[in-house]
Design a protein around this motif. Structure first.
Motif, mmCIF file in Angstrom:
data_model
loop_
_atom_site.group_PDB
_atom_site.id
_atom_site.type_symbol
_atom_site.label_atom_id
_atom_site.label_comp_id
_atom_site.label_asym_id
_atom_site.label_seq_id
_atom_site.Cartn_x
_atom_site.Cartn_y
_atom_site.Cartn_z
ATOM 1 N N ILE A 1 -1.643 2.501 -5.708
ATOM 2 C CA ILE A 1 -2.104 3.896 -5.723
ATOM 3 C C ILE A 1 -2.543 4.312 -4.325
ATOM 4 C CG2 ILE A 1 -3.801 5.478 -6.692
ATOM 5 C CD1 ILE A 1 -3.841 3.779 -9.200
ATOM 6 N N ALA A 2 -3.227 3.413 -3.633
ATOM 7 C CA ALA A 2 -3.681 3.728 -2.280
ATOM 8 C C ALA A 2 -2.506 4.001 -1.347
ATOM 9 C CB ALA A 2 -4.531 2.584 -1.737
ATOM 10 N N TYR A 3 -1.419 3.237 -1.498
ATOM 11 C CA TYR A 3 -0.235 3.469 -0.665
ATOM 12 C C TYR A 3 0.346 4.860 -0.917
ATOM 13 C CZ TYR A 3 4.674 3.423 0.653
ATOM 14 O OH TYR A 3 5.903 3.775 1.162
ATOM 15 N N SER A 4 0.454 5.248 -2.191
ATOM 16 C CA SER A 4 1.002 6.567 -2.517
ATOM 17 C C SER A 4 0.133 7.681 -1.945
ATOM 18 C CB SER A 4 1.123 6.719 -4.035
ATOM 19 O OG SER A 4 1.990 5.735 -4.582
ATOM 20 N N GLN A 5 -1.181 7.523 -2.062
ATOM 21 C CA GLN A 5 -2.087 8.530 -1.518
ATOM 22 C C GLN A 5 -1.985 8.609 -0.002
ATOM 23 O OE1 GLN A 5 -5.845 7.213 -3.086
ATOM 24 N NE2 GLN A 5 -5.625 8.374 -4.990
ATOM 25 N N CYS A 6 -1.931 7.455 0.654
ATOM 26 C CA CYS A 6 -1.845 7.433 2.113
ATOM 27 C C CYS A 6 -0.522 8.020 2.599
ATOM 28 C CB CYS A 6 -2.017 5.998 2.625
ATOM 29 S SG CYS A 6 -3.661 5.312 2.379
ATOM 30 N N LYS A 7 0.550 7.688 1.915
ATOM 31 C CA LYS A 7 1.858 8.223 2.302
ATOM 32 C C LYS A 7 1.886 9.742 2.164
ATOM 33 C CE LYS A 7 6.716 8.153 0.884
ATOM 34 N NZ LYS A 7 7.683 7.630 -0.110
ATOM 35 N N SER A 8 1.345 10.259 1.050
ATOM 36 C CA SER A 8 1.327 11.703 0.840
ATOM 37 C C SER A 8 0.451 12.401 1.877
ATOM 38 C CB SER A 8 0.819 11.997 -0.574
ATOM 39 O OG SER A 8 0.810 13.375 -0.831
ATOM 40 N N LEU A 9 -0.689 11.790 2.206
ATOM 41 C CA LEU A 9 -1.587 12.390 3.201
ATOM 42 C C LEU A 9 -0.960 12.373 4.586
ATOM 43 C CD1 LEU A 9 -4.288 13.599 3.986
ATOM 44 C CD2 LEU A 9 -5.244 11.289 4.054
ATOM 45 N N LEU A 10 -0.258 11.296 4.932
ATOM 46 C CA LEU A 10 0.402 11.225 6.232
ATOM 47 C C LEU A 10 1.536 12.238 6.338
ATOM 48 C CD1 LEU A 10 0.539 7.366 6.817
ATOM 49 C CD2 LEU A 10 -0.752 9.032 8.153
ATOM 50 N N THR A 11 2.268 12.449 5.247
ATOM 51 C CA THR A 11 3.331 13.457 5.255
ATOM 52 C C THR A 11 2.758 14.848 5.511
ATOM 53 O OG1 THR A 11 4.605 12.107 3.689
ATOM 54 C CG2 THR A 11 5.239 14.410 3.931
ATOM 55 N N LEU A 12 1.628 15.135 4.880
ATOM 56 C CA LEU A 12 0.985 16.429 5.099
ATOM 57 C C LEU A 12 0.445 16.528 6.529
ATOM 58 C CD1 LEU A 12 0.018 19.102 3.863
ATOM 59 C CD2 LEU A 12 -2.072 17.923 3.168
#
Length: 433
Positions: free
Chosen positions: A154-165
């Protein structure tokens, strides 16, 4: 005596001023603010998520400026909303029909359930977007983002989405260190996840400017190449410089393997110091048993040496993760009975009954052990590893002799599934940011 006219005259002047003010107030009905002047070019703005016109469902909705509507505290006045007509009073027949429709209501159909499911999915996506923006602004104001600290998936998905933004707003130098700090708290769980999904974590490490994550993932990607190339080449957003670095590392690794194989095939033994051919290279005439040991060793190498690496492919089969020659090199590095054990040497020597004896068997095993020790020195550089995965599981850290992770028992793919070389060195010039 006449009274002075001064006070009377002053009163008339005050009334004149009041009259002027009343005239100014009368202009307010025409939309002119009293005692307030609108600054030229001054306008208030608000920001809204632009969700229309997105070409791909993975596109991030961005904040766009929209002019704010006039309010009580704005500098301009807007026209009042139109007066809506009062709705008619409902009749008793309306309530009777409503009660009848409720009494005859049925369970929702499949279409209704699917519509509710779509609504729930859309609501979940919107909540994720809002959470990303919340984390983005928290980081801007020097507050830690709300990221999962127990489940690394879950942390990876959140970090990836935040980095994309953050990439869309050119704020990676601000968000990246926060992502790096959060993921490194997972320690060994992070290194295991990187070993499972190296291309994904390579892209994340690049966006987050994380040297630790980037280096770990790059070593895995180079060892597995060309497996995983499809996740890094277009249309995925990976810079060309990163692909060039990977391909250069792959060529360097292949050169190391080729040189090691050539040296293994050139290995030989010298005649015993107490024999007539002291220190000379063994030949059938000088030392026949040593010559047989060298011949058997080279034959085993030829049978276990793979051909050139396959062409680039996006196959995900487990066999594609095993680098050419990696298993043979690993067996050579282990030495001992990992290959050409006692029983196999005995069967080979018995092919010539006139040579087989107890003394010749012991001598033949000693000469093969000497040859295996020389071979271990040849492949030692290929077996070294700077992976944090080795440091966490094997306990050795950078310089592990196995290079496949996890102790001398790793004859196959190893407990972590590594069947490739992990000896790639990541230097300062390999960070492409």
């Amino acid at each position: 005596m006449d009274t002075p006219a001064g006070p009377r005259h002053g009163m008339d002047r005050g009334l004149a001023r009041i009259g002027e003010d009343e005239e100014g107030q009368s202009d307010a009905s025409s939309g002119i603010a009293i005692g307030r002047t609108q600054r030229p070019g001054h306008r208030r703005w608000r920001y809204e998520l632009e969700k229309e016109g997105l070409e791909d469902e993975d596109d991030v909705p961005l904040l766009v400026q929209t002019p704010i509507s006039a309010s009580l505290f704005s500098d301009t006045f807007a026209a009042p909303p139109p007066i809506r007509p009062k709705p008619p009073t409902p009749s008793h027949s309306f309530f009777r029909s409503l009660t009848a429709s409720q009494s005859t209501a049925t369970l929702p159909s499949n279409d209704g359930m699917s519509l509710n499911h779509r609504d729930a999915s859309a609501s979940s996506i919107e909540n994720t977007i809002l959470q990303d923006y919340d984390n983005l602004f928290l980081t801007f104001y020097n507050h830690p983002p709300n990221l999962n600290s127990t489940n690394i998936t879950i942390a990876y998905s959140q970090c990836k989405s935040l980095l994309t933004l953050a990439d869309a707003y050119d704020s990676l130098p601000i968000i990246g260190p926060r992502i790096d700090h959060h993921l490194l708290q997972f320690q060994s769980r992070l290194w295991k996840q990187i070993a499972k999904y190296p291309p994904s974590y390579l892209k994340l490490g690049y966006l987050a400017r994380s040297k630790a994550i980037y280096s770990e993932a790059l070593i895995h990607v180079v060892g597995q190449w060309p497996h995983g190339a499809g996740q890094l080449r277009p249309p995925h957003a990976v810079p060309d410089l990163l692909i060039e670095i990977i391909e250069d590392k792959v060529e360097d690794l292949q050169d190391m393997v080729d040189r090691a194989e050539a040296r293994l095939f050139r290995l030989s033994l010298n005649s015993p110091s107490n024999g007539p051919h002291h220190g000379a290279r063994c030949t059938p005439q000088s030392d026949y048993l040593s010559f047989l040991a060298v011949s058997l060793f080279r034959h085993w190498l030829a049978d276990n040496t793979s051909g050139p690496p396959p062409a680039s492919s996006s196959s995900t089969s487990s066999s594609s993760l095993t680098a050419p020659g990696s298993r043979m090199m690993r067996l050579v590095a282990l030495g001992g009975n990992a290959y050409l054990p006692h029983d196999e040497l005995k069967r080979f020597l018995k092919l010539q009954p006139e040579l087989y004896s107890r003394d010749n068997m012991k001598r033949f095993e000693r000469r093969m052990a000497d040859l295996k020790e020389l071979a271990r020195g040849v492949v030692r550089s290929l077996m070294k590893s700077d992976l944090e995965l080795d440091a966490g599981i094997g306990g050795g850290g950078g310089g592990s002799v196995t290079g496949f992770g996890h102790g001398a028992s790793a004859v196959g793919a190893g407990p972590a599934g590594l069947g490739y070389f992990a000896c790639t060195k990541v230097q300062d010039g390999d960070y492409c940011w």
